[in-house]
Scaffold this motif. Structure first.
Motif, PDB file in Angstrom:
ATOM      1  N   PRO A 509       0.822  -1.214   0.000  1.00  0.00           N
ATOM      2  CA  PRO A 509       0.000   0.000   0.000  1.00  0.00           C
ATOM      3  C   PRO A 509       0.857   1.265   0.000  1.00  0.00           C
ATOM      4  O   PRO A 509       1.838   1.369   0.727  1.00  0.00           O
ATOM      5  CB  PRO A 509      -0.815  -0.129   1.300  1.00  0.00           C
ATOM      6  CG  PRO A 509      -0.825  -1.597   1.602  1.00  0.00           C
ATOM      7  CD  PRO A 509       0.490  -2.116   1.122  1.00  0.00           C
ATOM      8  N   GLY A 510       0.454   2.214  -0.810  1.00  0.00           N
ATOM      9  CA  GLY A 510       1.165   3.488  -0.871  1.00  0.00           C
ATOM     10  C   GLY A 510       2.416   3.487  -1.716  1.00  0.00           C
ATOM     11  O   GLY A 510       3.121   4.503  -1.778  1.00  0.00           O
ATOM     12  N   LEU A 512       4.857   3.886  -4.773  1.00  0.00           N
ATOM     13  CA  LEU A 512       4.854   4.742  -5.953  1.00  0.00           C
ATOM     14  C   LEU A 512       5.137   3.906  -7.197  1.00  0.00           C
ATOM     15  O   LEU A 512       5.917   2.957  -7.165  1.00  0.00           O
ATOM     16  CB  LEU A 512       5.909   5.841  -5.811  1.00  0.00           C
ATOM     17  CG  LEU A 512       5.700   6.825  -4.649  1.00  0.00           C
ATOM     18  CD1 LEU A 512       6.856   7.820  -4.599  1.00  0.00           C
ATOM     19  CD2 LEU A 512       4.375   7.565  -4.785  1.00  0.00           C
TER      20      LEU A 512
END
Length: 697
Positions: A509-510, A512
Motif C-alpha cells: 500500500p502506498g 509509488l
C-alpha cells in the motif's frame, strides 16, 4: 529528710532530649524518654534510670531512639532487653525508630525481628551493620543512611517496603539471598565497595535508578518478579547478572557499564530495555533468554558485545546502538524481530542471527562484516557500507561456541530457514555481496552501483506468472524478474481499467509507480553484475526484462518501439529459441507451400538446339535455348505431388543456409526464394543465439 517519691515506669513515647537542646527550637536533636520528671536520650540517662528503662522493655515493644548515639555495649543491652530467649540471640522489636541515630561500632541486629515499622533514615553506621537473617514485617526505611563498614543483610527478609534511597555504602554491601516481598528502592544509592545481591529475590518492583555501583555489582542468580529499574545506573566495576531471572520488565535505559557486563544465562521473561545504555567494556549476554521484547536502542558497546547462545522470544531492539570492539554479535535466536536500525559497527564483525525479521535500516558498517542469517527477512534500506559486507544464508543451525552442539531453534519451527532480502533502497551496493539469498520480493529501486554488487550462490529472483495468458492465447515465457516489474504491471493494469494482473505480485500500500525507464535501468545494472560473475543465463533474463521495459517506455521513439516489438515477437529479444524456431518452421512451411503451388514450373524446361544448314565446307552454327518455365495450371490440389514437394523442400533448405537450389523456378518462385534466403537464415541465427545465451559460461 523525706523519702524521694517513687520513680514512675518509663513511658515508651519519645520527647526531645534535655541535654543541651531546646525542644521548641531544635527539632533535630536526639529524642529522649521521660524519667524522674525530666527527659533524656538513652545514651545520656543516668545508669540507674537506663537500667530501669531497659528492664521495663519486653520483646515486641515499640522503641523510639531517634538521634541517639549507640555504642556497641549500649545497643547490645537494648537488644538483650528485647530478646525473649537469650540463647537464640534474636531480638523482637515492634515499631523501631532510629532516625538520625549513630552507631559507633558494630551494630548487631543479626536475626532481629521487626514486626512494625523499622525506620533508620539518616542513620550513620561507623562499623559493621549486621542485619543478616533479620525479618522486617513492616516497612524498612534506610533512606539517606550511611554505612561506613560492611553492611550485612544476607538472608534478610523484607515483607514490606525496603527503602534505601540515597543510602551510602562505603564498605561492601551484602544482600545475598535476601528476600524482598514488598517494593524495593535503592534509587540514587551509592555502593563504593561492591554490592552483593546474589540469589536475592525481589517479589515486587525493584528500583535501582541512578544508583552508583563503584565496585562489583553482583546480581548473579537474582530473581526479579516484577519491574526491575536500573535506568541511569552507573556500574564502575563489573556488573554480574549471570543466571538472573527478570519476570517483569527489565529497564536498563541510559545505564553505564564501565567494566564487563555479564548477563550470560539470564532470563528475561518480559520486556528488556537497554536503550541508550553504554557498555564501555565487554558485554556478555551469552545463553541469556529474552522471552519478551529486548531494547538496546542507542546503547553503546565500546568493548566486546557477546550474545552467544542468547535466545529472544520477542523483539530485540539495537536501534542506534554503537559497537566499538565487537568481533561477534551472536549467535542469537529471536522469535520475532531483531532491529539494528541506525547501529554503527566500528570494527570487523561477524553477525549470526536466527529470527523471522532482521532490520538493518540506516546501519553503518565502518569495516568489513559478515552477516550469517537464518529464517530472516532482511531489510537493508539506507545502510552504508564503507567496506565489503557479505550477507549469506546459513544452511545449518548455529553451534554453541563452547559445546559445539546445535543451538535450539524451537521457537522458529515451521519456518523456512532461508534468508529473504526485503529492500536495498538508498544503498550504495558497490561493497555488498549476497550469497544464497532469496531476492523474490527485494526492492532495488533507489540503490546505486548495483552493477558492482556481487550475487553469488543460489540467489533466487521473482519469476513471471505460470499458465496461459487470459487476454491472448500464449503462455508467459518463464524468466527471472525484479519485483519492480511485478509492481509496474499491476499498477499499469489498474490504471488501464483491466483490474488486476493475474500472477503478478501486487505492490505494498502506498507504493509509488516506477516508470519503465527506471525499471530498465535496474535490469541493466543487475545484468552487468551477473555477467561479471559469469552467470550468463540469469543475465540473459535481465536483458529480456530490460528490453521489455524499453518496449513499454512511451518516451522512446515510435520506430524503436516497433523494432523492439518485432524483435520480441520473432525471438523474445534473441533469447527464446523455441519462438525463433517456431517462426522458422512456419516460414519454411509457407515457402514450401508457395513453391509447390506456384513456384515450381509444370515441367523442367528442356534445352532446344537449333541450327542453319549451309553449303558444303562451311562451319555448322547451332543455337541452344532454354524455354521459360511454364507456370502450373489446373486445380491446386493436382499440383500437390510427391515430386513437387521434394523439389520444394530442397529449395527451402538451401535457402535457409544461403545456398541456391539450382532449381528452375517460376517468376513467383524466384522472388519467394529470394525472400526465403533473407528471412529464414535470420530466424535460424536468432534460434542459435538464444541457445547460446542459455549455455554460455
Amino acid at each position: 529528710m523525706s523519702a524521694s517519691p517513687a520513680r514512675p515506669s518509663p513511658p515508651q513515647h519519645w520527647r526531645h532530649c534535655g541535654h543541651g537542646s531546646n525542644a521548641a527550637t531544635d527539632p533535630v536533636g536526639c529524642q529522649g524518654i521521660h524519667v524522674s520528671g525530666y527527659t533524656a536520650c538513652l545514651s545520656h540517662l543516668p545508669e540507674a534510670d537506663r537500667t530501669a528503662y531497659l528492664a521495663a522493655l519486653s520483646p515486641g515493644a515499640d522503641i523510639d531512639h531517634r538521634g541517639t548515639s549507640f555504642t556497641p555495649e549500649l545497643l547490645s543491652r537494648l537488644l538483650d532487653a528485647l530478646t525473649a530467649d537469650p540463647t537464640t540471640d534474636s531480638p523482637h522489636i515492634g515499631d523501631a525508630r532510629f532516625e538520625k541515630a549513630t552507631f559507633s561500632g558494630d551494630a548487631r541486629f543479626y536475626r532481629a525481628s521487626f514486626s512494625g515499622e523499622a525506620r533508620f533514615e539518616g542513620v550513620a553506621f561507623s562499623g559493621v551493620a549486621r542485619f543478616g537473617g533479620a525479618t522486617f514485617s513492616g516497612p524498612a526505611r534506610f533512606e539517606g543512611a550511611t554505612f561506613a563498614g560492611v553492611a550485612r543483610f544476607g538472608e534478610a527478609t523484607f515483607s514490606g517496603e525496603a527503602r534505601f534511597e540515597a543510602a551510602t555504602f562505603s564498605g561492601p554491601a551484602r544482600f545475598g539471598q535476601a528476600t524482598f516481598s514488598g517494593e524495593t528502592r535503592f534509587s540514587q544509592a551509592m555502593f563504593s565497595s561492591g554490592a552483593g545481591f546474589r540469589d536475592a529475590a525481589f517479589s515486587r518492583e525493584a528500583r535501582f535508578s541512578e544508583t552508583a555501583f563503584s565496585g562489583t555489582a553482583q546480581f548473579k542468580g537474582a530473581t526479579f518478579s516484577r519491574v526491575a529499574r536500573f535506568g541511569g545506573a552507573t556500574f564502575s566495576g563489573p556488573a554480574r547478572f549471570s543466571s538472573a531471572t527478570f519476570s517483569g520488565t527489565a529497564r536498563f535505559s541510559s545505564a553505564t557499564f564501565s567494566w564487563a557486563a555479564e548477563f550470560d544465562g539470564a532470563t528475561f521473561s518480559s520486556t528488556a530495555l537497554f536503550g541508550a545504555a553504554t557498555f564501555i567494556r565487554d558485554a556478555d549476554f551469552g545463553r541469556a533468554t529474552f522471552e519478551g521484547d529486548a531494547g538496546f536502542n542507542e546503547a553503546a558497546f565500546e568493548g566486546i558485545a557477546g550474545f552467544a547462545e542468547a535466545t529472544f522470544s520477542g523483539d530485540v531492539n539495537f536501534s542506534e546502538a554503537r559497537f566499538e570492539l565487537a568481533p561477534h554479535l551472536g549467535p542469537l535466536v529471536g522469535g520475532k524481530r531483531v532491529v539494528l536500525d541506525g547501529a554503527v559497527f566500528q570494527r570487523p564483525v561477524t553477525v549470526e542471527i536466527a529470527a523471522r525479521h532482521v532490520s538493518c535500516a540506516r546501519t553503518r558498517w565502518v569495516s568489513t562484516a559478515t552477516l550469517h542469517l537464518r529464517y530472516a527477512e532482511l531489510d537493508l534500506r539506507d545502510a552504508v557500507f564503507e567496506y565489503p559486507v557479505l550477507v549469506a544464508a546459513r544452511p545449518d543451525p548455529f553451534l554453541r561456541p563452547r559445546l559445539g552442539d546445535p543451538l535450539s531453534e524451537a521457537q522458529l519451527s515451521g519456518e523456512k530457514p532461508g534468508v529473504r532480502l526485503a529492500s536495498v533502497g538508498g544503498v550504495d551496493a558497490a561493497h555488498l555481496a549476497l550469497h544464497d539469498i532469496d531476492l523474490k520480493t527485494c526492492r532495488l529501486a533507489g540503490a546505486v552501483h548495483l552493477d558492482q554488487m556481487k550475487v553469488d550462490g543460489w540467489c533466487t529472483f521473482a519469476t513471471t506468472p505460470t499458465g496461459w495468458n487470459r487476454r491472448f492465447p500464449w503462455r508467459w515465457s518463464r524468466r527471472n524478474t525484479l519485483v519492480e516489474e511485478h509492481h509496474w504491471r499491476v499498477l499499469t493494469a489498474r490504471g488501464s481499467g483491466r483490474g488486476t494482473a493475474p500472477g503478478w505480485t501486487s505492490p505494498p500500500p502506498g507504493a509509488l509507480e516506477l516508470k519503465p525507464v527506471a525499471v530498465a535501468a535496474l535490469y541493466r545494472q543487475l545484468r552487468k553484475s551477473l555477467e561479471d560473475g559469469k552467470n550468463e543465463p540469469d543475465a540473459a533474463d535481465f536483458y529480456y526484462g530490460e528490453c521489455e521495459m524499453r518496449r513499454h517506455d512511451s518516451t522512446r521513439p515510435f520506430g524503436e518501439r516497433v523494432l523492439l516489438t518485432a524483435y520480441w515477437a520473432l525471438s523474445g529479444y534473441g533469447l527464446r529459441a523455441v519462438r525463433a524456431l517456431a517462426w522458422l518452421v512456419a516460414a519454411m512451411v509457407a515457402t514450401i507451400t508457395m513453391m509447390v503451388l506456384w513456384g515450381l514450373p509444370v515441367d523442367d524446361p528442356n534445352p532446344q538446339t537449333t541450327g542453319k544448314q549451309v553449303s558444303v565446307g562451311q562451319n555448322l552454327k547451332l543455337t541452344t535455348d532454354t524455354p521459360d518455365p511454364r507456370n502450373p495450371t489446373g486445380p491446386l490440389c493436382e499440383r500437390v505431388t510427391t515430386e513437387r514437394f521434394d523439389k520444394a523442400v530442397r529449395v527451402v533448405i538451401n535457402s535457409v543456409v544461403f545456398r541456391s537450389s539450382g532449381q528452375d523456378l517460376t517468376t513467383f518462385g524466384t522472388y519467394t526464394e529470394m525472400l526465403s534466403r533473407l528471412t529464414e537464415p535470420v530466424l535460424l541465427g536468432l534460434a542459435v543465439l538464444a541457445v547460446r545465451s542459455r549455455v554460455k559460461r
